[in-house]
Design a protein around this motif. Structure first.
Motif, PDB file in Angstrom:
ATOM      1  N   GLY A  10      -1.677  -2.386  -3.259  1.00 33.92           N
ATOM      2  CA  GLY A  10      -1.334  -2.622  -4.662  1.00 33.92           C
ATOM      3  C   GLY A  10      -0.424  -1.514  -5.157  1.00 33.92           C
ATOM      4  N   PRO A  11       0.610  -1.854  -5.933  1.00 34.87           N
ATOM      5  CA  PRO A  11       0.968  -3.206  -6.370  1.00 34.87           C
ATOM      6  C   PRO A  11       1.234  -4.149  -5.199  1.00 34.87           C
ATOM      7  CG  PRO A  11       2.183  -1.584  -7.645  1.00 34.87           C
ATOM      8  CD  PRO A  11       1.502  -0.843  -6.521  1.00 34.87           C
ATOM      9  N   CYS A  12       1.101  -5.431  -5.518  1.00 39.38           N
ATOM     10  CA  CYS A  12       1.096  -6.438  -4.467  1.00 39.38           C
ATOM     11  C   CYS A  12       2.498  -6.833  -4.021  1.00 39.38           C
ATOM     12  CB  CYS A  12       0.372  -7.689  -4.956  1.00 39.38           C
ATOM     13  SG  CYS A  12       1.263  -8.577  -6.260  1.00 39.38           S
ATOM     14  N   ILE A  13       2.535  -7.456  -2.869  1.00 42.68           N
ATOM     15  CA  ILE A  13       3.743  -8.136  -2.433  1.00 42.68           C
ATOM     16  C   ILE A  13       3.915  -9.380  -3.302  1.00 42.68           C
ATOM     17  CG2 ILE A  13       2.407  -9.356  -0.658  1.00 42.68           C
ATOM     18  CD1 ILE A  13       4.923  -9.507   1.029  1.00 42.68           C
ATOM     19  N   LEU A  14       5.149  -9.668  -3.686  1.00 39.33           N
ATOM     20  CA  LEU A  14       5.468 -10.859  -4.475  1.00 39.33           C
ATOM     21  C   LEU A  14       6.404 -11.756  -3.680  1.00 39.33           C
ATOM     22  CD1 LEU A  14       6.079  -9.300  -8.012  1.00 39.33           C
ATOM     23  CD2 LEU A  14       4.171 -10.762  -7.342  1.00 39.33           C
TER      24      LEU A  14
END
Length: 365
Positions: A10-14
């Motif tokens: 996190g932050p996540c893959i988008l």
């Protein structure tokens, strides 16, 4: 630049399509000649974004009409305090399940507002499992779960407590699997795992439960204020809500939560199978409680750990170093991570096993 396989926690893959739409909207949103970063949150266009995002949450998770969908700020860490501030009254106690680092943080914050009972803990085995046997006081204000433990690599699949309001931190597995919202009185989740960029916190809450909240609460900490103001009591996290909308539209196109759950199961099975097969690695979580989102595992020694981290980086694999207090490896398999990236990681583990074994034989000779 060579493709990177992002297993970061996190932050996540988008999805790339979401990133491209979001990037264009930073320059010129919807042909308005304005950036999404500068448009008024009171404009009809952005109010429409909030409404669409709420409707997508309702559709994808089958949220009943008697629940509210809220977009707040402050992440799950603010919810650790906001929950007891609203619902832990004098003379009552709250029940918490201690399943790891973030559950402990929630417990610490709750104790600032009243009596807290830890009904069960897996600390005795370094949080490698989810306790499934505990006595619950039916007079508790609520019981609190952390559904997925990102550091310890465990996940709760059974929310069997009855007769007491159920509150759950679903920050790292929301939208990754089917749930029955009716099993919960309040769900909260930071957006930066499966929803979008950091900055927005999703809250799904039963209206009847919200109405039980204490009367004297600061406005910014009162769920009812945000419910009654369409999540826009103050300036909301505009960009985070907008990207969450794009990401939920993408999820809908993938077959919704049911479709993505099957892919998440496939990804997790593939990686766990290699961990169990490969003599250089071993998993840390009990098999029955292994997380599909955060796969945690260790190397048989420090040489293997250091060597594989370097080898993986050379293959474009990033974000697999374990949490700083744990070490080893953590591969996060969030919704947007493709199966092909998991295949790259599994192949790298198998290849490294052969390289390491050949090296060991040569050293012995």
């Amino acid at each position: 630049m060579p493709k990177k396989h992002n297993f970061g926690a996190g932050p996540c893959i988008l999805p790339s399509s979401v990133m491209e739409q979001a990037a264009q909207s930073v320059i010129n949103w919807g042909g308005m000649g304005l950036s999404i970063l500068e448009v008024s949150h009171r404009s009809p266009e952005f109010e429409d974004v909030v409404l669409k995002t709420q409707l997508l949450v309702r559709e994808l998770l089958s949220v009943p009409d008697h629940y509210s969908v809220l977009f707040l700020q402050g992440g799950a860490s603010t919810q650790f305090a906001m929950v007891p501030m609203n619902f832990l009254s004098a003379g009552k106690k709250a029940s918490y399940l201690d399943t790891g680092y973030f559950a402990q943080k929630a417990i610490k914050e709750a104790r600032l507002f009243g009596e807290v009972e830890v009904v069960a803990s897996s600390k005795d085995k370094n949080y490698a499992y989810i306790p499934d046997q505990f006595n619950l006081d039916k007079a508790s204000a609520y019981i609190h779960y952390t559904s997925n433990n990102t550091i310890e690599g465990t996940e709760v699949f059974d929310f069997s407590a009855t007769g007491v309001p159920v509150i759950c931190d679903m920050s790292s597995d929301i939208f990754s699997r089917k749930i029955d919202v009716n099993d919960f009185d309040l769900i909260y989740a930071g957006a930066q795992k499966n929803m979008g960029p950091a900055g927005m916190t999703l809250v799904i809450a039963k209206n009847e439960f919200l109405n039980r909240a204490k009367k004297e609460i600061p406005s910014m900490m009162d769920y009812r204020i945000f419910r009654d103001n369409m999540s826009m009591y103050n300036t909301p996290p505009v960009f985070s809500i907008y990207v969450a909308m794009l990401n939920l539209l993408w999820l809908k196109d993938q077959g919704g939560v049911s479709g993505i759950e099957q892919r998440n199961i496939e990804k997790a099975k593939l990686l766990y199978a290699e961990i169990d097969r490969n003599p250089l690695f071993y998993g840390t979580a009990d098999v029955a409680h292994r997380s599909r989102m955060n796969v945690t595992y260790l190397a048989v020694n420090k040489d293997v750990e250091a060597g594989f981290l370097k080898f993986a980086a050379d293959q474009g694999i990033v974000g697999i170093r374990g949490y700083r207090t744990v070490g080893g490896f953590r591969a996060s398999l969030y919704n947007a991570l493709p199966l092909s990236s998991v295949e790259v990681l599994v192949n790298a583990m198998a290849t490294f096993e052969k390289i390491y074994s050949d090296k060991t034989v040569l050293e012995l000779e």
